[in-house]
Design an enzyme around this catalytic site. Structure first.
Site, mmCIF file in Angstrom:
data_model
loop_
_atom_site.group_PDB
_atom_site.id
_atom_site.type_symbol
_atom_site.label_atom_id
_atom_site.label_comp_id
_atom_site.label_asym_id
_atom_site.label_seq_id
_atom_site.Cartn_x
_atom_site.Cartn_y
_atom_site.Cartn_z
ATOM 1 N N ARG A 70 -30.827 -38.109 46.688
ATOM 2 C CA ARG A 70 -30.059 -37.886 45.326
ATOM 3 C C ARG A 70 -29.596 -39.598 45.309
ATOM 4 O O ARG A 70 -29.184 -39.784 46.720
ATOM 5 C CB ARG A 70 -29.204 -36.931 44.849
ATOM 6 C CG ARG A 70 -29.267 -35.654 44.491
ATOM 7 C CD ARG A 70 -29.554 -36.126 43.032
ATOM 8 N NE ARG A 70 -28.178 -36.546 42.045
ATOM 9 C CZ ARG A 70 -27.907 -35.746 42.536
ATOM 10 N NH1 ARG A 70 -26.828 -34.299 42.690
ATOM 11 N NH2 ARG A 70 -26.597 -36.023 41.078
ATOM 12 N N SER A 85 -34.948 -73.989 7.957
ATOM 13 C CA SER A 85 -34.145 -75.092 9.144
ATOM 14 C C SER A 85 -32.200 -75.319 8.504
ATOM 15 O O SER A 85 -32.399 -75.785 7.933
ATOM 16 C CB SER A 85 -34.903 -76.675 9.446
ATOM 17 O OG SER A 85 -33.742 -77.089 10.769
#
Length: 447
Positions: free
Chosen positions: A313, A273
């Site tokens: 498409r 930490s």
């Protein structure tokens, strides 16, 4: 390539390179080369010209950044890549060969097929990492086949299991995810502008068959420009893999809590930490879980895009697939790599496992006691339920409360103590672990 600020945490492992821009460029060029060679196979292009085009499809000849910048004008990167490829072929081969580059195909044919190649290679990496994680879990299952542990349901202690059975469950889920990933069948995409193969002048079916064969992909019956089932299936199997990673990594994070402490990641120098000197965070499991948390949103984004393709498409939904699909592959891959790291470095604390069994003062075996008292007393479940409540409220040992409640019956204290022995009451855990291990084979890296 220099990794990004978050890449070593959120884009870990081999998938990062497998889905990176250079990998995409190589895949796009591989598709263009295969298209030219397939035309030669079908007899519509001179083999020498096809070979010249294929030779020009070398990624080191092209600049990804320039192609990316020019892609905005056309709405996809295939158009500028084809322009540059034709220029190279014109210079190094001939005008005739340059005219044959990309002949008959549309941009989506190339992009979709390249995405399939990228995904296939990424899935190989993901499956290998998940296999490594599964193998590590299977080792834990074998080593701790008979080690009793507190089983938990709804985050509360419920009844005894074994460490081995829990680890076997991890391995089983990961194995199933690998099977699902490898079951996905990638297919080539080649249909031309509207899926009719018209630009191939009657040779489209032959070219498409050769094209798929050269790339080692399935040949579809029809173009799947707007039928995005394959993309949805890919998102689904990746989602399943992410769920498997999330389930196991969540267990690891919870088991590594200070108050539980049954496991830890034994990696020197990792997990510290910035302010708390005593911390030893399970970084591997945490990072794997972070990836798993992100997966459902990416799956949803891919599925949402896949559901809106119109006519022959699509205008937008196709484009919307690119980024979340790449991020989904990378995110699942990162989770798999971190989980493999966490499980291969996992250390079990037997004392903490044993201590967890004693937390409830015997209440963990309440169900077993009720079973043992069947036919010996009236309403055994009711008697045990009252005794458990009394033990919990008074702080007295469950065995003492039971002995008092059973005074005057033929149930002895020795029988009560035997019924409260976790090691003797883990059901068929050992047999289940043995059956699982006998049925599986160690994962093999497909590479």
């Amino acid at each position: 390539m220099t990794p990004g600020l978050f890449d070593e945490i959120l884009a870990r492992g081999g998938v990062r390179d497998a889905v990176g821009d250079p990998a995409w460029l190589r895949a796009l060029l591989e598709v263009e080369a295969a298209l030219a060679l397939a035309a030669a196979d079908a007899g519509t292009l001179e083999p020498a010209l096809a070979a010249g085009i294929a030779d020009a499809c070398s990624a080191d000849r092209f600049d990804v950044g320039e192609i990316a910048a020019d892609a905005a004008a056309a709405g996809n990167p295939v158009v500028p890549l084809v322009t540059e490829l034709r220029a190279v072929v014109r210079t190094e081969v001939s005008d005739e060969a340059a005219a044959a580059v990309h002949r008959g195909a549309t941009s989506q044919d190339v992009m979709d097929t390249a995405s399939v190649l990228v995904a296939r290679r990424a899935l190989d990496v993901i499956a290998a990492d998940l296999g490594t994680a599964a193998d590590a879990a299977a080792v834990l299952a074998r080593v701790h086949r008979d080690t009793p542990a507190a089983g938990r349901t709804l985050l509360q202690q419920a009844a005894p299991v074994t460490v081995g059975l829990r680890a076997a469950g991890w391995a089983s889920g990961l194995d199933a995810a690998v099977v699902a990933l490898r079951s996905w069948r990638p297919a080539a995409q080649l249909g031309g502008a509207v899926g009719t193969l018209a630009a191939f002048a009657g040779h489209g079916l032959a070219v498409r068959a050769a094209f798929a064969r050269r790339l080692g992909l399935d040949e579809p019956v029809l173009a799947w420009h707007t039928e995005r089932g394959r993309v949805a299936e890919l998102a689904g199997v990746l989602g399943r893999a992410g769920a498997a990673v999330g389930s196991v990594s969540t267990d690891l994070v919870l088991l590594a809590q200070t108050e539980v402490g049954e496991v830890r990641e034994d990696v020197p120098g990792r997990g510290g930490s910035s302010t708390l000197p005593h911390k030893r965070n399970p970084v591997g499991a945490i990072s794997a879980r972070a990836a798993a948390v992100a997966v459902p949103g990416l799956v949803a984004a891919v599925l949402n895009a896949a559901s809106g393709h119109e006519y022959e498409r699509a205008a937008g939904p196709w484009h919307a697939e690119w980024r979340p699909l790449r991020e989904l592959l990378g995110t699942v891959g990162s989770g798999a790599a971190w989980l493999a790291d966490a499980l291969t470095h996992l250390a079990l604390d037997p004392a903490a496992v044993a201590a967890s069994l004693e937390v409830t003062g015997g209440l963990l075996l309440a169900e077993n006691v009720a079973t043992a008292l069947r036919g010996r007393v009236d309403d055994p479940k009711g008697l045990v339920t009252v005794a458990a409540s009394t033990s919990r409220d008074s702080g007295r040992a469950f065995a003492d409360v039971l002995a008092e409640a059973l005074h005057g019956t033929d149930v002895t204290r020795a029988e009560i103590d035997a019924a409260l022995d976790p090691a003797a009451h883990v059901g068929e855990s050992a047999a289940l672990v043995d059956a699982f291990l006998a049925a599986r084979s160690p994962s093999e890296d497909p590479a």
